[in-house]
Design a protein around this motif. Sequence first.
Motif, PDB file in Angstrom:
ATOM      1  N   GLN A  14      33.505 -13.315 -54.823  1.00 46.76           N
ATOM      2  CA  GLN A  14      33.985 -12.682 -53.576  1.00 46.76           C
ATOM      3  C   GLN A  14      34.781 -11.410 -53.863  1.00 46.76           C
ATOM      4  O   GLN A  14      34.632 -10.406 -53.166  1.00 46.76           O
ATOM      5  CB  GLN A  14      34.909 -13.662 -52.816  1.00 46.76           C
ATOM      6  N   VAL A  18      34.553  -7.810 -52.126  1.00 46.32           N
ATOM      7  CA  VAL A  18      35.676  -7.309 -51.303  1.00 46.32           C
ATOM      8  C   VAL A  18      36.174  -5.964 -51.834  1.00 46.32           C
ATOM      9  O   VAL A  18      36.401  -5.023 -51.070  1.00 46.32           O
ATOM     10  CB  VAL A  18      36.821  -8.345 -51.276  1.00 46.32           C
ATOM     11  N   ASP A 152      40.245 -10.520 -41.200  1.00 46.94           N
ATOM     12  CA  ASP A 152      39.737 -10.446 -42.590  1.00 46.94           C
ATOM     13  C   ASP A 152      40.683  -9.551 -43.387  1.00 46.94           C
ATOM     14  O   ASP A 152      40.481  -8.336 -43.472  1.00 46.94           O
ATOM     15  CB  ASP A 152      38.310  -9.886 -42.636  1.00 46.94           C
ATOM     16  N   ARG A 154      41.356  -9.730 -46.622  1.00 50.16           N
ATOM     17  CA  ARG A 154      41.165  -9.851 -48.075  1.00 50.16           C
ATOM     18  C   ARG A 154      41.435  -8.543 -48.817  1.00 50.16           C
ATOM     19  O   ARG A 154      42.220  -8.497 -49.764  1.00 50.16           O
ATOM     20  CB  ARG A 154      39.752 -10.373 -48.364  1.00 50.16           C
ATOM     21  N   GLU A 187      35.275 -18.587 -40.288  1.00 52.49           N
ATOM     22  CA  GLU A 187      35.302 -17.311 -41.026  1.00 52.49           C
ATOM     23  C   GLU A 187      36.726 -16.955 -41.438  1.00 52.49           C
ATOM     24  O   GLU A 187      37.008 -16.629 -42.590  1.00 52.49           O
ATOM     25  CB  GLU A 187      34.722 -16.204 -40.138  1.00 52.49           C
ATOM     26  N   THR A 188      37.658 -17.051 -40.494  1.00 48.45           N
ATOM     27  CA  THR A 188      39.012 -16.581 -40.821  1.00 48.45           C
ATOM     28  C   THR A 188      39.756 -17.572 -41.716  1.00 48.45           C
ATOM     29  O   THR A 188      40.532 -17.160 -42.580  1.00 48.45           O
ATOM     30  CB  THR A 188      39.829 -16.321 -39.540  1.00 48.45           C
ATOM     31  N   ASN A 191      38.476 -16.638 -45.070  1.00 52.44           N
ATOM     32  CA  ASN A 191      39.071 -15.349 -45.498  1.00 52.44           C
ATOM     33  C   ASN A 191      40.481 -15.557 -46.021  1.00 52.44           C
ATOM     34  O   ASN A 191      40.899 -14.990 -47.026  1.00 52.44           O
ATOM     35  CB  ASN A 191      39.146 -14.369 -44.322  1.00 52.44           C
TER      36      ASN A 191
END
Length: 481
Positions: A14, A18, A152, A154, A187-188, A191
């Motif tokens: 990831q 990112v 998001d 990240r 999703e969050t 994240n």
Amino acid sequence: MKNKRLEADELEVQRQEVLKQWSTGAGVNLEEAVTYHKAMPAEKVFAAKLAKAKAEGATLAQPRGGTTLLQEQIDLLQYLQDEGGADFLPTTIDSLNRQNRYQEAEKVIEDSKKAGHSLRNGFPAVNYGVVACRRIIESVNLPCQVRHGTPDARLLAEITLAGGFTDFEGGGISNNIPYAKNVSLEETISNWQYVDRLVGLYEEQGVRINREPFGPLTGTLVPPCISHSVGVIEALLAAEQGVKNISLGYGQCGNLIQDIAAVRSLTELGEEYLAKFKYKGMMLTSVFHQWMGGFPQDESQAFGVISWGAVAAALAKATKVIVKTPHEALGIPSKEGIAAGIKATKQIINMVRNQALLNSEELEREKEGIKVETRAIVDKILELGDGDIAVGTVRGFQAGILDIPFAPSRYNAGKILPVRDAQGAVRFLDHGNLPFDKEVIEFHQERIAERGRIEGRDPSFQMVIDDIYSIGKGRLVAIGS
Ligand SMILES: CC[C@H]1O[C@@H](n2cnc3c(N)ncnc32)[C@H](O)[C@@H]1O
């Protein structure tokens, strides 16, 4: 998605993706960042200063603040440190970075440079990158925290943590449901498992990074058990990823007994659930946000609201208080306005510090009530997730077991309705699908019925509307208007 510590290879895959999301990601090097942090003087490490305040029973003050231009952000923070007397410093992130719209944020920076002043609220940290963040950190002598509302976060975390910030606000629920309309919790939550795992990596290298779930949520009549449930869940999710330093937050409601009960029950519940899941070596602190709802336009009245929040924070012995400004109802505050809010707050804290609030049995009952309600919600969520808090959270929101008032997210049931009782404490006019037993429901109904009798009107949605505007109009409980 499950509540399990991310494996190193999983995280690394990831991270490669990112760090490519914007050119400044190339400036992140974890090993180099750890070395940078280790050279940081102790008085600039957020968790260290929080731990000291907690040990001393002190309440420290922090403002919010962010501007487009780097030099203006530096000037602002130096002013808040030197003139405002802030104990902690913020960097509030701009709305475009919060939505990962870095191209548009780039344009705002260019336009602001041409105009010679910041054109938008908030600092676009991703666009500036690691070196610029370090210039901010090196320009002040206080610990700095990233404040925002980013589903998001990240890349924002990668850059600002490598950039020397030692505290990062937000979470998979608290930076989604109150901030976004169409972003799923799956999703969050994942994240933010990344963000918390990144913090865990720093912690494992001996670098303390504090995490602060965003307690106030929608900031509008949020009952304590709702914000506490989110805080406890985000603390558990963070602890699983290796986070050790957590500040649990709560947004002032306005009734002193309820607010003090809320702050004291918050960290007790946090300790209780972290111990239940056997997380060790955790350092929990509390954050009290001065009233997050509508403010009076008049600056003198605004100082009254700020001061009342300072009283509650100090009597509750919250570790940190997030300060409002006399410009709250007008727009983006000036640095003088932000400093004024800090100074008024610290005057009150210094005057209240040694006054112990008499432990009334009303305070104990409020505290116990908040604990019973919060446990009912969190335990039901664990049950729905067969013991997995992440899975349970998704299912819990679908079922309305956890429900945040006035939230924009379509993943939120939006069935509950809060309203003040005759003393201004926030109660449930409608508890929606919250898993409360009869006694709890009747307690809230009775307190609201008492207000109805005093005001000579039936409890109704009109009361809710009145309460949303009441502080802005100079009251706590809007007596039947
Ligand atoms: C979470 C939302 C709150 O953050 C505060 N805020 C937003 N932008 C700024 C800003 N630029 N300076 C100081 N405070 C700010 C303001 O009180 C707002 O209600």
